[in-house]
Design an enzyme around this catalytic site. Structure first.
Site, PDB file in Angstrom:
ATOM      1  N   SER A   1      77.267  -7.965  38.515  1.00 25.97           N
ATOM      2  CA  SER A   1      76.118  -9.857  37.517  1.00 25.97           C
ATOM      3  C   SER A   1      76.310 -10.718  38.750  1.00 25.97           C
ATOM      4  O   SER A   1      75.321 -10.684  39.938  1.00 25.97           O
ATOM      5  CB  SER A   1      77.764 -10.198  37.327  1.00 25.97           C
TER       6      SER A   1
ATOM      7  N   ASP B   1      75.892  -3.049  28.284  1.00 25.72           N
ATOM      8  CA  ASP B   1      75.556  -4.547  28.200  1.00 25.72           C
ATOM      9  C   ASP B   1      74.737  -5.511  27.575  1.00 25.72           C
ATOM     10  O   ASP B   1      73.403  -4.474  27.513  1.00 25.72           O
ATOM     11  CB  ASP B   1      75.185  -4.752  29.872  1.00 25.72           C
TER      12      ASP B   1
ATOM     13  N   HIS C   1      78.232  -5.712  28.915  1.00 29.34           N
ATOM     14  CA  HIS C   1      78.859  -6.033  30.585  1.00 29.34           C
ATOM     15  C   HIS C   1      80.153  -6.110  31.318  1.00 29.34           C
ATOM     16  O   HIS C   1      80.078  -6.071  32.997  1.00 29.34           O
ATOM     17  CB  HIS C   1      78.165  -7.443  30.694  1.00 29.34           C
TER      18      HIS C   1
END
Length: 400
Positions: A158, A313, A346
């Site tokens: 991320s 995601d 995610h």
């Protein structure tokens, strides 16, 4: 050295602090302005080789910190516990692992809750705007202070993945390899839209007080709502259906209870202004910033790159990682690409370690030389103390 910890921070004996700027050597920021006093909180694992050439930098995500793994059996688990330690992908019998809290954070590194030298009061919204590039510059200064002139690997997921690719672009020749997980080459309009609503949730709370809420409870409701929105983007429909379904408890759907729980936890452990600044840094992320084009930036890379996406995601969908990998290859960068088939959205990079382990291990063993730098007695001692952690998986509630 002036250090401010958010009240929810838990001090660890292994935490180290370094002042990386001075009035004579301030940090000039991408968006303008500068910082004369920047302190960095960081932790290290393993042993630095004599040649100082076995260093891995781990970059954390949005609300992470400098504690990705436990240091011994008495220490609390970290957010990447199953990936760091003897025999794990980031093998501390081979590598010296460093993880630092990012610029703008609230876990020991200078951020909005830190004291402004000119006033002696918390910066609040007087803190200058920061970017991922600024975070990386601060990490580079930390390495300079530690006498480290080369990185074997930079890895993160991320926002940590954004830092990893930023490192490879900004410091060619300094980095051998980078692993970019669940991150794009630039933030999409949809991701920016999510963050916009999250920031509004905080700033529309009357208790925010234009950022000058220190000494008061602060914007609890606004930050909790922002976190709830974030948690929605970190999940997937499948994971929510599996974990919560339409079950109810105490008159609420379980998914509502979960979001409330996450919001309450966030208020206790994180500074609302830091959340605002870091969300904005995510919005501003574009690896082409400061270069003639996106392609020109990628062409600077001479490191080997692994890009990893998460199939479910919705925040940074896997097609964004595929696009980044394709652009890297077109720029002449040696690039590997993989997608983990995860139902967890995610947050898959913080949950599905059984899927990440072989991908990371194979890449690291392929691109980095194998050498044990920790004496065998030390390895056996650490191995025995950490048996309880081997094969462990973090609970699904752990999020970016």
């Amino acid at each position: 050295m002036v250090v401010t910890f958010f009240p929810g921070f838990r001090w660890r004996p292994q935490l180290k602090l370094a002042q990386v700027t001075t009035p004579e050597q301030p940090l000039d920021l991408v968006q303008g302005g500068c910082l004369e006093q920047v302190t960095v909180a960081y932790e290290t694992y393993g042993q630095l080789s004599e040649g100082r050439d076995n260093v891995i930098l781990v970059a954390h995500a949005l609300t992470g910190d400098s504690h990705p793994a436990a240091h011994d059996q008495y220490d609390e688990q970290g957010w990447w516990e199953p990936l760091i330690g003897p025999g794990r992908p980031l093998d501390t019998t081979r590598f010296f692992v460093i993880c630092a809290n990012v610029l703008g954070g609230c876990q020991g590194t200078t951020g909005p809750s830190s004291l402004e030298p000119a006033t002696g009061k918390p910066y609040g919204m007087r803190f200058p705007e920061i970017t991922v590039k600024d975070m990386v510059r601060v990490q580079k200064r930390l390495l300079d202070i530690l006498g480290i002139e080369h990185l074997s690997l930079v890895v993160g997921g991320s926002m940590g993945g954004m830092q990893a690719v930023q490192w490879a672009v900004d410091y060619p020749g300094f980095v051998d390899a980078a692993i970019v997980i669940a991150a794009p080459g630039y933030s999409s309009p949809q991701a920016i839209a999510y963050n916009r609503v999250g920031r509004q949730a905080v700033t529309l709370d009357p208790a925010w007080q234009n950022g000058d809420y220190y000494g008061s409870p602060g914007p609890k409701q606004g930050l909790a709502a922002a976190r709830a929105l974030g948690m929605i983007t970190y999940q997937s429909e499948l994971s929510m259906s599996y974990k919560f379904g339409r079950r109810t408890r105490a008159g609420q759907f379980e998914i509502e209870n979960y979001l409330d729980y996450q919001g309450e936890g966030m208020v206790k452990r994180f500074d609302a202004n830091s959340y605002l600044y870091l969300l904005r840094a995510l919005d501003l992320f574009d690896i082409g910033t400061g270069y003639s084009s996106y392609e020109a930036a990628l062409a600077r890379i001479d490191a080997r790159i692994l890009v990893v996406g998460v199939s479910s995601d919705i925040l940074y969908p896997p097609h964004q990682q595929e696009e980044l990998a394709k652009a890297l290859r077109q720029a002449g960068v040696c690039t590997d690409f993989a997608i983990i088939d995860s139902p967890h959205g995610h947050d898959g990079f913080l949950i599905d370690f059984h899927l990440l382990r072989p991908i990371l291990t194979n890449f690291i063993n392929k691109v980095l030389p194998v050498s044990a730098v920790v004496p065998i007695r030390q390895w056996i001692k650490f191995r025995a103390s950490s048996l309880a952690y081997l094969g462990a998986r973090l609970v699904p509630d752990v999020s970016v």
